[in-house]
Design a protein around this motif. Structure first.
Motif, mmCIF file in Angstrom:
data_model
loop_
_atom_site.group_PDB
_atom_site.id
_atom_site.type_symbol
_atom_site.label_atom_id
_atom_site.label_comp_id
_atom_site.label_asym_id
_atom_site.label_seq_id
_atom_site.Cartn_x
_atom_site.Cartn_y
_atom_site.Cartn_z
ATOM 1 N N MET A 104 0.840 -1.198 0.000
ATOM 2 C CA MET A 104 0.000 0.000 0.000
ATOM 3 C C MET A 104 0.880 1.255 0.000
ATOM 4 S SD MET A 104 -2.984 0.836 2.695
ATOM 5 C CE MET A 104 -3.972 2.302 2.619
ATOM 6 N N THR A 105 1.947 1.215 0.788
ATOM 7 C CA THR A 105 2.875 2.353 0.826
ATOM 8 C C THR A 105 3.529 2.568 -0.531
ATOM 9 O OG1 THR A 105 3.293 2.001 3.162
ATOM 10 C CG2 THR A 105 4.955 3.232 1.950
ATOM 11 N N PHE A 106 3.926 1.494 -1.193
ATOM 12 C CA PHE A 106 4.533 1.630 -2.521
ATOM 13 C C PHE A 106 3.549 2.269 -3.503
ATOM 14 C CE2 PHE A 106 5.318 0.087 -6.812
ATOM 15 C CZ PHE A 106 6.596 0.588 -7.014
ATOM 16 N N PHE A 107 2.296 1.850 -3.453
ATOM 17 C CA PHE A 107 1.316 2.382 -4.395
ATOM 18 C C PHE A 107 0.979 3.848 -4.135
ATOM 19 C CE2 PHE A 107 0.099 -2.241 -4.862
ATOM 20 C CZ PHE A 107 0.819 -2.380 -6.037
ATOM 21 N N PHE A 108 1.304 4.347 -2.934
ATOM 22 C CA PHE A 108 1.144 5.778 -2.687
ATOM 23 C C PHE A 108 2.106 6.587 -3.555
ATOM 24 C CE2 PHE A 108 -1.331 4.939 1.106
ATOM 25 C CZ PHE A 108 -2.147 6.059 1.176
ATOM 26 N N SER A 109 3.200 5.966 -3.987
ATOM 27 C CA SER A 109 4.186 6.688 -4.796
ATOM 28 C C SER A 109 3.818 6.715 -6.275
ATOM 29 C CB SER A 109 5.571 6.043 -4.636
ATOM 30 O OG SER A 109 5.613 4.781 -5.271
ATOM 31 N N VAL A 110 2.841 5.923 -6.690
ATOM 32 C CA VAL A 110 2.451 5.839 -8.104
ATOM 33 C C VAL A 110 1.251 6.758 -8.329
ATOM 34 C CG1 VAL A 110 1.714 4.295 -9.952
ATOM 35 C CG2 VAL A 110 3.265 3.456 -8.168
ATOM 36 N N MET A 167 4.247 6.120 4.360
ATOM 37 C CA MET A 167 3.265 6.421 3.307
ATOM 38 C C MET A 167 3.407 7.856 2.812
ATOM 39 S SD MET A 167 -0.101 4.401 4.597
ATOM 40 C CE MET A 167 -0.045 2.646 4.889
ATOM 41 N N VAL A 168 3.589 8.780 3.738
ATOM 42 C CA VAL A 168 3.772 10.186 3.341
ATOM 43 C C VAL A 168 5.075 10.353 2.574
ATOM 44 C CG1 VAL A 168 4.160 12.520 4.244
ATOM 45 C CG2 VAL A 168 2.334 11.101 5.201
ATOM 46 N N ALA A 169 6.162 9.735 3.050
ATOM 47 C CA ALA A 169 7.448 9.822 2.353
ATOM 48 C C ALA A 169 7.346 9.212 0.962
ATOM 49 C CB ALA A 169 8.529 9.114 3.170
ATOM 50 N N SER A 170 6.670 8.079 0.855
ATOM 51 C CA SER A 170 6.500 7.427 -0.437
ATOM 52 C C SER A 170 5.705 8.315 -1.397
ATOM 53 C CB SER A 170 5.793 6.087 -0.242
ATOM 54 O OG SER A 170 5.516 5.484 -1.468
ATOM 55 N N PHE A 171 4.674 8.941 -0.889
ATOM 56 C CA PHE A 171 3.854 9.832 -1.714
ATOM 57 C C PHE A 171 4.714 10.954 -2.306
ATOM 58 C CE2 PHE A 171 1.255 13.653 -2.140
ATOM 59 C CZ PHE A 171 0.235 13.192 -2.957
ATOM 60 N N TRP A 190 14.526 5.285 -3.999
ATOM 61 C CA TRP A 190 14.248 5.811 -2.662
ATOM 62 C C TRP A 190 12.931 5.280 -2.114
ATOM 63 C CZ3 TRP A 190 17.934 7.613 0.140
ATOM 64 C CH2 TRP A 190 19.024 8.240 -0.455
ATOM 65 N N VAL A 191 11.960 5.139 -2.982
ATOM 66 C CA VAL A 191 10.666 4.604 -2.547
ATOM 67 C C VAL A 191 10.838 3.158 -2.083
ATOM 68 C CG1 VAL A 191 8.342 3.975 -3.308
ATOM 69 C CG2 VAL A 191 9.340 6.144 -4.038
ATOM 70 N N LEU A 192 11.605 2.366 -2.843
ATOM 71 C CA LEU A 192 11.823 0.982 -2.448
ATOM 72 C C LEU A 192 12.577 0.883 -1.124
ATOM 73 C CD1 LEU A 192 12.627 -0.727 -5.856
ATOM 74 C CD2 LEU A 192 10.518 -0.859 -4.508
ATOM 75 N N LEU A 193 13.506 1.807 -0.873
ATOM 76 C CA LEU A 193 14.214 1.834 0.401
ATOM 77 C C LEU A 193 13.239 2.114 1.549
ATOM 78 C CD1 LEU A 193 16.859 1.755 2.013
ATOM 79 C CD2 LEU A 193 17.033 4.224 1.604
ATOM 80 N N VAL A 194 12.371 3.099 1.371
ATOM 81 C CA VAL A 194 11.367 3.432 2.394
ATOM 82 C C VAL A 194 10.447 2.242 2.645
ATOM 83 C CG1 VAL A 194 9.338 4.874 2.851
ATOM 84 C CG2 VAL A 194 11.448 5.923 2.016
ATOM 85 N N VAL A 195 10.005 1.604 1.571
ATOM 86 C CA VAL A 195 9.102 0.455 1.694
ATOM 87 C C VAL A 195 9.800 -0.712 2.391
ATOM 88 C CG1 VAL A 195 7.867 -1.288 0.350
ATOM 89 C CG2 VAL A 195 7.618 1.116 -0.228
ATOM 90 N N ALA A 196 11.068 -0.953 2.067
ATOM 91 C CA ALA A 196 11.804 -2.055 2.698
ATOM 92 C C ALA A 196 11.993 -1.806 4.196
ATOM 93 C CB ALA A 196 13.157 -2.248 2.017
ATOM 94 N N VAL A 197 12.346 -0.572 4.553
ATOM 95 C CA VAL A 197 12.510 -0.241 5.975
ATOM 96 C C VAL A 197 11.172 -0.387 6.699
ATOM 97 C CG1 VAL A 197 12.996 1.664 7.570
ATOM 98 C CG2 VAL A 197 14.526 1.229 5.642
ATOM 99 N N GLU A 198 10.107 0.067 6.071
ATOM 100 C CA GLU A 198 8.784 -0.060 6.687
ATOM 101 C C GLU A 198 8.409 -1.533 6.862
ATOM 102 O OE1 GLU A 198 4.252 1.446 5.852
ATOM 103 O OE2 GLU A 198 5.439 0.645 4.192
ATOM 104 N N PHE A 199 8.653 -2.345 5.858
ATOM 105 C CA PHE A 199 8.335 -3.771 5.917
ATOM 106 C C PHE A 199 9.012 -4.434 7.118
ATOM 107 C CE2 PHE A 199 9.249 -8.198 4.709
ATOM 108 C CZ PHE A 199 7.968 -8.658 4.445
ATOM 109 N N VAL A 200 10.311 -4.200 7.260
ATOM 110 C CA VAL A 200 11.068 -4.798 8.369
ATOM 111 C C VAL A 200 10.583 -4.227 9.705
ATOM 112 C CG1 VAL A 200 13.369 -4.983 9.407
ATOM 113 C CG2 VAL A 200 13.072 -5.329 6.949
ATOM 114 N N ALA A 201 10.355 -2.920 9.760
ATOM 115 C CA ALA A 201 9.917 -2.289 11.009
ATOM 116 C C ALA A 201 8.558 -2.818 11.459
ATOM 117 C CB ALA A 201 9.866 -0.769 10.841
#
Length: 166
Positions: free
Chosen positions: A61-67, A120-124, A135-146
């Motif tokens: 969902m966070t990744f799709f905020f960037s699209v 989500m905000v950073a991805s957007f 950068w979006v993938l980095l944010v999403v990966a960190v979020e996934f692990v967190a």
């Protein structure tokens, strides 16, 4: 009409009994409540797949905020998946996942939700104002692990707080 307090010693409620017996019964009841709390906490263990699946739904969902051109109904599908996982957890354990018991579980739940909201905000903004998806993938990966790490810690804290009666 007679007063409730005008009875003789023979009128003692058999459920209560004399004071020493009543105190002992009360201690026994409290001890059984402690056992019930421990049993509930032991039953609340979620399967190993729960938090990775939850983190995957939140991360996608966070990744799709960037699209920018992504269909909006897919956000609804993600929200429905999150609600379904919460309902499944509630049905399996009898506990509302969003209802924390103590300070530690409350703090971990708030932190997990804060990480997801920030991601989500950073991805957007990264998706709209920064070229490339790295950068979006980095944010999403960190979020996934967190979300996985915080979710497992939240679950453990919640079980501990219930077992301790907090």
């Amino acid at each position: 009409m007679a007063s409730d307090f005008s009875g003789s010693a023979d009128d003692v409620d058999p459920r209560i009994g004399s004071e020493p017996v009543a105190a002992e019964r009360a201690r026994d009841m409290l001890a059984s409540l402690d056992g019930d709390r421990r049993n509930l906490a032991e039953r609340m263990v979620v399967p190993a797949w729960y938090y990775p699946v939850f983190a995957g739904v939140v991360a996608s969902m966070t990744f799709f905020f960037s699209v920018p051109s992504w269909p909006h109904f897919l956000y609804l599908l993600h929200l429905m998946a999150i609600l379904f996982l919460g309902a499944w957890y509630r049905a399996r354990c009898g506990i509302n996942v969003q209802a924390s018991v103590g300070r530690r579980s409350n703090a971990l739940l708030a932190l997990m939700m804060g990480v997801a909201a920030f991601a989500m905000v950073a991805s957007f903004f990264l998706g709209r104002y920064v070229q490339g998806v790295g950068w979006v993938l980095l944010v999403v990966a960190v979020e996934f692990v967190a979300v996985i790490v915080l979710g497992v810690r939240y679950d453990a804290a919640l079980r501990q707080e219930i077992a301790q009666g907090k």
